[in-house]
Design a protein around this motif. Structure first.
Motif, PDB file in Angstrom:
ATOM      1  N   GLY A   1       0.863  -1.046   0.138  1.00 53.54           N
ATOM      2  CA  GLY A   1       0.127  -0.040   0.177  1.00 53.54           C
ATOM      3  C   GLY A   1       0.964   1.234   0.004  1.00 53.54           C
ATOM      4  N   ARG A   2       1.916   1.090  -0.244  1.00 54.02           N
ATOM      5  CA  ARG A   2       3.151   2.300  -0.178  1.00 54.02           C
ATOM      6  C   ARG A   2       3.543   2.565  -1.544  1.00 54.02           C
ATOM      7  N   SER A   3       4.289   3.568  -1.748  1.00 53.27           N
ATOM      8  CA  SER A   3       4.944   3.908  -2.985  1.00 53.27           C
ATOM      9  C   SER A   3       6.289   4.251  -2.710  1.00 53.27           C
ATOM     10  N   TYR A   4       7.147   3.893  -3.338  1.00 52.04           N
ATOM     11  CA  TYR A   4       8.644   4.448  -3.011  1.00 52.04           C
ATOM     12  C   TYR A   4       9.404   4.842  -4.525  1.00 52.04           C
ATOM     13  N   LEU A   5       9.973   5.932  -4.357  1.00 50.45           N
ATOM     14  CA  LEU A   5      10.801   6.442  -5.430  1.00 50.45           C
ATOM     15  C   LEU A   5      11.996   5.821  -5.290  1.00 50.45           C
ATOM     16  N   VAL A   6      12.596   5.251  -6.471  1.00 51.44           N
ATOM     17  CA  VAL A   6      13.770   4.562  -6.646  1.00 51.44           C
ATOM     18  C   VAL A   6      14.501   5.098  -7.853  1.00 51.44           C
ATOM     19  N   ASP A   7      15.847   5.319  -7.733  1.00 48.29           N
ATOM     20  CA  ASP A   7      16.434   6.000  -8.913  1.00 48.29           C
ATOM     21  C   ASP A   7      17.356   4.860  -9.342  1.00 48.29           C
ATOM     22  N   ALA A   8      16.636   3.752 -10.089  1.00 48.78           N
ATOM     23  CA  ALA A   8      17.317   2.764 -10.576  1.00 48.78           C
ATOM     24  C   ALA A   8      16.416   2.140 -11.681  1.00 48.78           C
ATOM     25  N   ALA A   9      17.120   1.454 -12.519  1.00 52.41           N
ATOM     26  CA  ALA A   9      16.479   0.873 -13.681  1.00 52.41           C
ATOM     27  C   ALA A   9      15.756  -0.717 -13.352  1.00 52.41           C
ATOM     28  N   LEU A  10      14.633  -1.050 -13.549  1.00 55.13           N
ATOM     29  CA  LEU A  10      14.190  -2.313 -13.094  1.00 55.13           C
ATOM     30  C   LEU A  10      15.120  -3.504 -13.325  1.00 55.13           C
ATOM     31  N   ASP A  11      15.782  -3.398 -14.483  1.00 55.48           N
ATOM     32  CA  ASP A  11      16.778  -4.384 -14.765  1.00 55.48           C
ATOM     33  C   ASP A  11      17.914  -4.375 -13.713  1.00 55.48           C
ATOM     34  N   GLN A  12      18.455  -3.212 -13.261  1.00 56.36           N
ATOM     35  CA  GLN A  12      19.271  -3.387 -11.862  1.00 56.36           C
ATOM     36  C   GLN A  12      18.553  -3.747 -10.608  1.00 56.36           C
ATOM     37  N   ILE A  13      17.346  -3.466 -10.517  1.00 54.24           N
ATOM     38  CA  ILE A  13      16.626  -3.879  -9.096  1.00 54.24           C
ATOM     39  C   ILE A  13      16.288  -5.296  -9.189  1.00 54.24           C
ATOM     40  N   GLU A  14      16.004  -5.691 -10.339  1.00 63.04           N
ATOM     41  CA  GLU A  14      15.945  -7.285 -10.675  1.00 63.04           C
ATOM     42  C   GLU A  14      17.388  -8.037 -10.129  1.00 63.04           C
ATOM     43  N   LYS A  15      18.284  -7.560 -10.548  1.00 66.85           N
ATOM     44  CA  LYS A  15      19.803  -8.380 -10.223  1.00 66.85           C
ATOM     45  C   LYS A  15      19.725  -8.209  -8.728  1.00 66.85           C
ATOM     46  N   GLU A  16      19.414  -7.206  -8.051  1.00 58.26           N
ATOM     47  CA  GLU A  16      19.669  -6.797  -6.249  1.00 58.26           C
ATOM     48  C   GLU A  16      18.495  -7.783  -5.728  1.00 58.26           C
ATOM     49  N   ILE A  17      17.493  -7.994  -5.996  1.00 59.85           N
ATOM     50  CA  ILE A  17      16.428  -8.630  -5.027  1.00 59.85           C
ATOM     51  C   ILE A  17      16.390 -10.310  -4.825  1.00 59.85           C
ATOM     52  N   ASN A  18      15.875 -10.725  -4.174  1.00 57.69           N
ATOM     53  CA  ASN A  18      15.721 -12.075  -3.991  1.00 57.69           C
ATOM     54  C   ASN A  18      14.731 -12.799  -4.848  1.00 57.69           C
ATOM     55  N   PRO A  19      15.314 -13.718  -5.942  1.00 55.60           N
ATOM     56  CA  PRO A  19      14.426 -14.286  -6.878  1.00 55.60           C
ATOM     57  C   PRO A  19      13.446 -15.372  -6.536  1.00 55.60           C
ATOM     58  N   ASP A  20      13.491 -15.820  -4.961  1.00 51.88           N
ATOM     59  CA  ASP A  20      12.688 -16.533  -4.480  1.00 51.88           C
ATOM     60  C   ASP A  20      11.527 -15.787  -3.908  1.00 51.88           C
ATOM     61  N   VAL A  21      11.552 -14.574  -3.891  1.00 52.89           N
ATOM     62  CA  VAL A  21      10.691 -13.663  -3.135  1.00 52.89           C
ATOM     63  C   VAL A  21      10.077 -12.890  -4.211  1.00 52.89           C
ATOM     64  N   PHE A  22      10.519 -12.129  -5.183  1.00 51.57           N
ATOM     65  CA  PHE A  22      10.280 -11.173  -6.081  1.00 51.57           C
ATOM     66  C   PHE A  22      10.165 -11.972  -7.649  1.00 51.57           C
ATOM     67  N   PHE A  23       9.513 -11.545  -8.654  1.00 46.62           N
ATOM     68  CA  PHE A  23       9.568 -12.075  -9.962  1.00 46.62           C
ATOM     69  C   PHE A  23       8.975 -10.877 -10.894  1.00 46.62           C
ATOM     70  N   ARG A  24       9.834 -10.640 -11.820  1.00 43.54           N
ATOM     71  CA  ARG A  24       9.526  -9.628 -12.922  1.00 43.54           C
ATOM     72  C   ARG A  24       8.452 -10.053 -13.989  1.00 43.54           C
ATOM     73  N   ILE A  25       7.428  -9.695 -13.843  1.00 44.24           N
ATOM     74  CA  ILE A  25       6.255 -10.204 -14.630  1.00 44.24           C
ATOM     75  C   ILE A  25       6.170  -9.402 -16.144  1.00 44.24           C
ATOM     76  N   SER A  26       6.772  -8.390 -16.138  1.00 40.84           N
ATOM     77  CA  SER A  26       6.741  -7.706 -17.137  1.00 40.84           C
ATOM     78  C   SER A  26       7.782  -6.658 -17.456  1.00 40.84           C
ATOM     79  N   ARG A  27       8.002  -5.876 -18.375  1.00 43.45           N
ATOM     80  CA  ARG A  27       8.909  -4.526 -18.474  1.00 43.45           C
ATOM     81  C   ARG A  27       8.580  -3.719 -17.605  1.00 43.45           C
ATOM     82  N   LYS A  28       7.592  -3.650 -17.045  1.00 44.19           N
ATOM     83  CA  LYS A  28       7.415  -2.580 -15.819  1.00 44.19           C
ATOM     84  C   LYS A  28       6.984  -2.805 -14.603  1.00 44.19           C
ATOM     85  N   TYR A  29       6.771  -4.373 -14.196  1.00 45.05           N
ATOM     86  CA  TYR A  29       6.276  -4.703 -12.957  1.00 45.05           C
ATOM     87  C   TYR A  29       7.152  -5.743 -12.502  1.00 45.05           C
TER      88      TYR A  29
END
Length: 74
Positions: free
Chosen positions: A1-29
């Motif tokens: 329910g919160r929004s966070y401003l992040v100054d990084a591309a999703l490609d970079q964020i995807e490399k830094e997060i836990n793939p067991d918990v997070f999944f990139r479903i599209s170019r935007k999310y």
């Protein structure tokens, strides 16, 4: 329910997060496993994801990612 401003591309964020918990479903999310409320079949072999808390946007798993998404869900 919160929004966070992040100054990084999703490609970079995807490399830094836990793939067991997070999944990139599209170019935007990227979605968190625990936030998924339901998954509904959508047109052209895609899936619609509904989150908790409710998200106003349309979250569609791209056709290219559907198989990996289903595997990720277990």
């Amino acid at each position: 329910g919160r929004s966070y401003l992040v100054d990084a591309a999703l490609d970079q964020i995807e490399k830094e997060i836990n793939p067991d918990v997070f999944f990139r479903i599209s170019r935007k999310y990227i979605v968190k496993h625990a936030a998924i409320q339901s998954i509904i079949s959508y047109s052209n072999s895609r899936l619609k994801v509904e989150l908790k808390p409710n998200f106003d946007g349309l979250l569609i798993v791209s056709r290219e990612r559907v198989k990996a998404f289903k595997t990720w869900l277990g």
